[in-house]
Design a protein around this motif. Structure first.
Motif, PDB file in Angstrom:
ATOM      1  N   ASP A   1       0.815  -1.219   0.000  1.00  0.00           N
ATOM      2  CA  ASP A   1       0.000   0.000   0.000  1.00  0.00           C
ATOM      3  C   ASP A   1       0.846   1.265   0.000  1.00  0.00           C
ATOM      4  OD1 ASP A   1      -2.958  -0.955   0.489  1.00  0.00           O
ATOM      5  OD2 ASP A   1      -1.695  -2.176   1.794  1.00  0.00           O
TER       6      ASP A   1
ATOM      7  N   GLY B   1      -5.526   3.418  -3.701  1.00  0.00           N
ATOM      8  CA  GLY B   1      -5.062   4.511  -2.841  1.00  0.00           C
ATOM      9  C   GLY B   1      -3.630   4.377  -2.385  1.00  0.00           C
TER      10      GLY B   1
ATOM     11  N   LYS C   1      -0.590   8.076  -5.312  1.00  0.00           N
ATOM     12  CA  LYS C   1      -0.183   9.431  -4.934  1.00  0.00           C
ATOM     13  C   LYS C   1       1.305   9.416  -4.598  1.00  0.00           C
ATOM     14  CE  LYS C   1      -4.632  11.236  -3.427  1.00  0.00           C
ATOM     15  NZ  LYS C   1      -5.459  10.152  -4.019  1.00  0.00           N
TER      16      LYS C   1
ATOM     17  N   GLU D   1      -0.999   8.387   5.787  1.00  0.00           N
ATOM     18  CA  GLU D   1      -2.382   8.340   6.259  1.00  0.00           C
ATOM     19  C   GLU D   1      -3.295   9.335   5.537  1.00  0.00           C
ATOM     20  OE1 GLU D   1      -2.195   8.486  10.570  1.00  0.00           O
ATOM     21  OE2 GLU D   1      -1.753   6.321  10.597  1.00  0.00           O
ATOM     22  N   GLY D   2      -2.787   9.973   4.499  1.00  0.00           N
ATOM     23  CA  GLY D   2      -3.637  10.806   3.654  1.00  0.00           C
ATOM     24  C   GLY D   2      -3.825  12.230   4.102  1.00  0.00           C
ATOM     25  N   LYS D   3      -3.106  12.667   5.136  1.00  0.00           N
ATOM     26  CA  LYS D   3      -3.301  14.015   5.654  1.00  0.00           C
ATOM     27  C   LYS D   3      -2.666  15.093   4.781  1.00  0.00           C
ATOM     28  CE  LYS D   3      -3.580  12.299  10.392  1.00  0.00           C
ATOM     29  NZ  LYS D   3      -2.939  12.262  11.728  1.00  0.00           N
TER      30      LYS D   3
ATOM     31  N   ASP E   1      -2.566  14.737   1.236  1.00  0.00           N
ATOM     32  CA  ASP E   1      -2.892  14.354  -0.147  1.00  0.00           C
ATOM     33  C   ASP E   1      -2.977  15.538  -1.098  1.00  0.00           C
ATOM     34  OD1 ASP E   1      -2.891  11.698   0.452  1.00  0.00           O
ATOM     35  OD2 ASP E   1      -5.041  11.372   0.177  1.00  0.00           O
TER      36      ASP E   1
ATOM     37  N   ARG F   1       0.473   4.829  -2.003  1.00  0.00           N
ATOM     38  CA  ARG F   1       1.307   6.027  -1.890  1.00  0.00           C
ATOM     39  C   ARG F   1       2.774   5.671  -2.069  1.00  0.00           C
ATOM     40  NH1 ARG F   1      -3.240   6.900   0.820  1.00  0.00           N
ATOM     41  NH2 ARG F   1      -4.143   8.997   0.689  1.00  0.00           N
TER      42      ARG F   1
END
Length: 268
Positions: free
Chosen positions: A91, A141, A208, A249-251, A253, A143
Protein backbone atom coordinates in the motif's frame (compact mmCIF):
# COMPACT_ATOMS: atom_id res chain seq x y z
CA UNK A 1 1.67 -14.41 5.21
CA UNK A 2 -1.67 -13.22 6.60
CA UNK A 3 -1.87 -9.54 7.46
CA UNK A 4 -5.57 -9.43 8.48
CA UNK A 5 -6.41 -6.65 6.05
CA UNK A 6 -3.76 -4.28 7.41
CA UNK A 7 -2.19 -1.79 5.04
CA UNK A 8 1.27 -2.93 4.03
CA UNK A 9 4.05 -0.33 4.22
CA UNK A 10 7.56 -1.06 2.93
CA UNK A 11 10.29 1.26 4.24
CA UNK A 12 13.88 1.05 3.01
CA UNK A 13 16.71 1.79 5.44
CA UNK A 14 14.28 1.36 8.33
CA UNK A 15 16.62 -0.05 10.96
CA UNK A 16 17.93 3.39 11.90
CA UNK A 17 17.36 7.14 11.65
CA UNK A 18 14.25 8.56 9.99
CA UNK A 19 13.21 5.13 8.71
CA UNK A 20 13.26 3.71 12.22
CA UNK A 21 11.31 6.70 13.55
CA UNK A 22 8.74 6.22 10.78
CA UNK A 23 8.17 2.67 12.00
CA UNK A 24 7.76 4.02 15.55
CA UNK A 25 5.25 6.62 14.38
CA UNK A 26 3.19 3.98 12.58
CA UNK A 27 3.30 1.69 15.61
CA UNK A 28 1.60 4.47 17.60
CA UNK A 29 -1.07 5.13 14.99
CA UNK A 30 -4.72 4.24 15.54
CA UNK A 31 -4.53 2.59 12.09
CA UNK A 32 -3.02 -0.93 12.20
CA UNK A 33 -0.31 -1.66 9.63
CA UNK A 34 1.93 -4.45 8.52
CA UNK A 35 5.36 -2.84 8.25
CA UNK A 36 8.05 -4.37 6.07
CA UNK A 37 11.22 -3.09 7.71
CA UNK A 38 13.83 -2.95 4.96
CA UNK A 39 17.45 -3.25 6.05
CA UNK A 40 20.73 -4.03 4.28
CA UNK A 41 21.64 -6.25 7.25
CA UNK A 42 19.18 -8.89 8.46
CA UNK A 43 20.89 -8.85 11.87
CA UNK A 44 20.45 -5.09 12.25
CA UNK A 45 16.89 -5.36 10.98
CA UNK A 46 16.04 -8.06 13.52
CA UNK A 47 17.66 -6.04 16.29
CA UNK A 48 15.59 -2.98 15.36
CA UNK A 49 12.42 -5.10 15.25
CA UNK A 50 13.15 -6.52 18.71
CA UNK A 51 13.67 -3.05 20.18
CA UNK A 52 10.47 -1.75 18.61
CA UNK A 53 8.40 -4.68 19.83
CA UNK A 54 9.84 -4.23 23.30
CA UNK A 55 8.90 -0.54 23.31
CA UNK A 56 5.43 -1.11 21.83
CA UNK A 57 4.28 -4.53 23.11
CA UNK A 58 0.55 -3.91 22.67
CA UNK A 59 0.42 -2.38 19.19
CA UNK A 60 -1.86 -4.01 16.61
CA UNK A 61 0.74 -3.21 13.95
CA UNK A 62 3.01 -6.07 12.88
CA UNK A 63 6.61 -5.93 11.65
CA UNK A 64 8.43 -8.09 9.12
CA UNK A 65 12.15 -7.72 8.40
CA UNK A 66 13.22 -7.69 4.74
CA UNK A 67 16.83 -7.79 3.60
CA UNK A 68 17.24 -5.25 0.82
CA UNK A 69 20.30 -3.34 -0.35
CA UNK A 70 19.17 -0.82 -2.94
CA UNK A 71 22.66 -0.61 -4.44
CA UNK A 72 22.26 -4.24 -5.57
CA UNK A 73 19.86 -5.24 -8.36
CA UNK A 74 19.94 -8.84 -7.12
CA UNK A 75 19.03 -7.81 -3.59
CA UNK A 76 16.12 -5.70 -4.88
CA UNK A 77 14.94 -8.55 -7.11
CA UNK A 78 15.10 -11.08 -4.29
CA UNK A 79 13.22 -8.71 -1.98
CA UNK A 80 10.52 -8.20 -4.62
CA UNK A 81 9.97 -11.94 -5.03
CA UNK A 82 9.57 -12.38 -1.26
CA UNK A 83 7.09 -9.53 -0.92
CA UNK A 84 5.16 -10.64 -3.99
CA UNK A 85 4.92 -14.22 -2.71
CA UNK A 86 3.99 -13.21 0.85
CA UNK A 87 1.61 -10.32 0.15
CA UNK A 88 0.94 -9.75 -3.56
CA UNK A 89 0.81 -5.97 -3.12
CA UNK A 90 2.02 -3.05 -1.01
CA UNK A 91 0.00 0.00 0.00
CA UNK A 92 2.97 2.33 0.46
CA UNK A 93 6.64 2.37 -0.51
CA UNK A 94 8.83 4.75 1.48
CA UNK A 95 12.15 5.25 -0.29
CA UNK A 96 14.09 6.29 2.80
CA UNK A 97 17.49 4.64 2.32
CA UNK A 98 20.08 7.34 1.67
CA UNK A 99 23.82 7.84 1.37
CA UNK A 100 26.27 10.68 1.90
CA UNK A 101 30.05 10.39 1.71
CA UNK A 102 32.96 12.72 1.03
CA UNK A 103 36.24 12.18 -0.82
CA UNK A 104 39.03 10.82 1.41
CA UNK A 105 42.62 10.96 0.11
CA UNK A 106 43.92 7.47 -0.48
CA UNK A 107 40.52 5.90 0.18
CA UNK A 108 37.80 7.50 -1.95
CA UNK A 109 38.27 9.80 -4.94
CA UNK A 110 36.01 12.71 -5.81
CA UNK A 111 34.45 10.67 -8.62
CA UNK A 112 33.89 7.70 -6.32
CA UNK A 113 32.21 9.87 -3.68
CA UNK A 114 29.79 11.38 -6.20
CA UNK A 115 29.10 8.01 -7.79
CA UNK A 116 28.38 6.40 -4.41
CA UNK A 117 25.85 9.09 -3.48
CA UNK A 118 24.12 8.89 -6.85
CA UNK A 119 24.16 5.09 -6.87
CA UNK A 120 22.03 4.92 -3.72
CA UNK A 121 20.08 8.19 -3.71
CA UNK A 122 19.19 8.17 -7.40
CA UNK A 123 19.94 4.97 -9.33
CA UNK A 124 19.20 2.55 -6.49
CA UNK A 125 16.02 4.36 -5.53
CA UNK A 126 14.86 4.39 -9.15
CA UNK A 127 15.48 0.66 -9.55
CA UNK A 128 13.74 -0.10 -6.24
CA UNK A 129 10.68 1.88 -7.32
CA UNK A 130 10.64 0.42 -10.83
CA UNK A 131 10.79 -3.14 -9.54
CA UNK A 132 8.11 -2.67 -6.85
CA UNK A 133 5.74 -0.51 -8.94
CA UNK A 134 3.64 -3.53 -10.01
CA UNK A 135 2.86 -4.26 -6.36
CA UNK A 136 1.98 -0.62 -5.67
CA UNK A 137 -0.53 -0.27 -8.49
CA UNK A 138 -2.41 -3.33 -7.23
CA UNK A 139 -3.42 -1.45 -4.06
CA UNK A 140 -6.22 1.14 -4.15
CA UNK A 141 -5.06 4.51 -2.84
CA UNK A 142 -1.39 3.52 -2.78
CA UNK A 143 1.31 6.03 -1.89
CA UNK A 144 4.90 6.38 -3.07
CA UNK A 145 7.31 8.49 -1.02
CA UNK A 146 10.86 9.70 -1.65
CA UNK A 147 12.81 11.12 1.29
CA UNK A 148 14.68 14.18 0.03
CA UNK A 149 16.41 17.13 1.73
CA UNK A 150 16.05 20.85 2.27
CA UNK A 151 19.49 21.12 0.67
CA UNK A 152 18.01 19.95 -2.64
CA UNK A 153 16.01 23.10 -3.37
CA UNK A 154 17.31 24.98 -6.42
CA UNK A 155 15.25 28.04 -5.56
CA UNK A 156 16.66 28.23 -2.04
CA UNK A 157 20.22 27.92 -3.28
CA UNK A 158 19.81 30.51 -6.01
CA UNK A 159 21.55 33.70 -4.88
CA UNK A 160 23.30 32.14 -1.87
CA UNK A 161 25.96 29.49 -1.48
CA UNK A 162 24.25 27.23 1.02
CA UNK A 163 22.06 27.69 4.06
CA UNK A 164 24.13 28.85 6.99
CA UNK A 165 27.39 28.87 5.07
CA UNK A 166 29.78 31.67 4.06
CA UNK A 167 29.83 33.17 0.61
CA UNK A 168 32.77 31.76 -1.43
CA UNK A 169 34.34 35.19 -1.80
CA UNK A 170 38.01 34.31 -1.33
CA UNK A 171 40.09 34.16 -4.54
CA UNK A 172 42.29 31.23 -5.47
CA UNK A 173 42.09 27.48 -5.00
CA UNK A 174 41.19 25.43 -3.03
CA UNK A 175 38.13 27.19 -1.66
CA UNK A 176 37.84 27.01 2.12
CA UNK A 177 34.06 27.31 1.79
CA UNK A 178 33.64 24.47 -0.71
CA UNK A 179 30.47 22.64 0.31
CA UNK A 180 31.27 19.06 1.39
CA UNK A 181 27.63 18.07 0.78
CA UNK A 182 27.57 19.04 -2.91
CA UNK A 183 27.19 15.43 -4.10
CA UNK A 184 24.47 14.65 -1.59
CA UNK A 185 22.43 17.77 -2.29
CA UNK A 186 22.77 17.35 -6.06
CA UNK A 187 21.60 13.73 -5.83
CA UNK A 188 18.55 14.79 -3.81
CA UNK A 189 17.70 17.42 -6.42
CA UNK A 190 17.77 14.62 -8.98
CA UNK A 191 15.57 12.57 -6.65
CA UNK A 192 12.92 15.32 -6.73
CA UNK A 193 12.86 15.16 -10.53
CA UNK A 194 12.50 11.40 -10.23
CA UNK A 195 9.52 11.92 -7.94
CA UNK A 196 7.84 14.16 -10.52
CA UNK A 197 8.38 11.54 -13.21
CA UNK A 198 6.69 8.91 -11.04
CA UNK A 199 3.93 11.36 -10.06
CA UNK A 200 2.82 11.71 -13.67
CA UNK A 201 3.59 8.10 -14.64
CA UNK A 202 1.41 6.58 -11.89
CA UNK A 203 -1.42 9.13 -11.96
CA UNK A 204 -3.63 6.85 -14.12
CA UNK A 205 -3.18 4.12 -11.50
CA UNK A 206 -4.33 6.36 -8.64
CA UNK A 207 -0.97 6.23 -6.84
CA UNK A 208 -0.18 9.43 -4.93
CA UNK A 209 3.51 10.37 -5.10
CA UNK A 210 5.45 12.72 -2.84
CA UNK A 211 8.92 13.88 -1.88
CA UNK A 212 9.41 14.33 1.86
CA UNK A 213 11.74 17.03 3.19
CA UNK A 214 12.01 16.35 6.93
CA UNK A 215 14.40 19.20 7.71
CA UNK A 216 17.81 19.00 9.40
CA UNK A 217 17.55 16.09 11.81
CA UNK A 218 20.08 14.42 14.09
CA UNK A 219 20.83 11.17 12.23
CA UNK A 220 24.03 9.31 11.34
CA UNK A 221 23.77 10.21 7.65
CA UNK A 222 27.03 11.58 6.27
CA UNK A 223 29.09 10.57 9.27
CA UNK A 224 28.69 13.97 10.94
CA UNK A 225 27.14 12.37 14.01
CA UNK A 226 23.84 13.08 15.82
CA UNK A 227 25.43 15.03 18.68
CA UNK A 228 27.27 17.42 16.39
CA UNK A 229 24.10 17.90 14.36
CA UNK A 230 22.11 18.62 17.52
CA UNK A 231 24.66 21.32 18.39
CA UNK A 232 23.99 22.80 14.93
CA UNK A 233 20.27 22.96 15.68
CA UNK A 234 19.11 19.66 14.20
CA UNK A 235 15.80 18.25 15.38
CA UNK A 236 14.95 14.74 16.52
CA UNK A 237 14.49 12.16 13.71
CA UNK A 238 10.95 11.53 14.99
CA UNK A 239 9.97 14.79 13.28
CA UNK A 240 10.62 13.13 9.92
CA UNK A 241 8.84 9.96 10.99
CA UNK A 242 5.69 11.86 11.87
CA UNK A 243 5.66 13.77 8.57
CA UNK A 244 5.92 10.48 6.69
CA UNK A 245 3.14 8.94 8.79
CA UNK A 246 0.86 11.87 7.98
CA UNK A 247 1.52 11.44 4.26
CA UNK A 248 0.89 7.69 4.42
CA UNK A 249 -2.38 8.34 6.26
CA UNK A 250 -3.64 10.81 3.65
CA UNK A 251 -3.30 14.02 5.65
CA UNK A 252 -1.14 15.65 2.98
CA UNK A 253 -2.89 14.35 -0.15
CA UNK A 254 -3.47 17.87 -1.45
CA UNK A 255 0.32 18.20 -1.79
CA UNK A 256 0.86 15.14 -4.00
CA UNK A 257 3.51 15.76 -6.65
CA UNK A 258 5.29 18.27 -4.43
CA UNK A 259 8.03 18.34 -1.78
CA UNK A 260 6.22 18.00 1.53
CA UNK A 261 7.87 19.70 4.52
CA UNK A 262 6.84 19.99 8.15
CA UNK A 263 4.85 23.11 7.34
CA UNK A 264 3.63 23.45 3.77
CA UNK A 265 5.75 22.52 0.76
CA UNK A 266 9.37 23.16 -0.11
CA UNK A 267 10.18 24.98 -3.37
CA UNK A 268 11.86 22.91 -6.05
Amino acid sequence: MATDGKKIVLITGANTGIGYETVKALLQSTQPYHIILGSRSVEKGNSAKAELQKEFPNTPTSIEVLQVDISSDKSIGDAFEKVKANHGHIDALVNNAGHSVQPVPGKRTLREAWNEDYDVNVSGTQVMTHVFAPLLIRAPGARLLFVTSGLASLQRLHGSWYAGGPEPSEPGWPKASENPLSAYRSSKTALNMMMLNWHYLLKPDGVKVFSISPGMLATNLGGIGPERLKAMGAGHPSIGGNIIKDVIEGKRDAEAGQVVAGQGVQPF
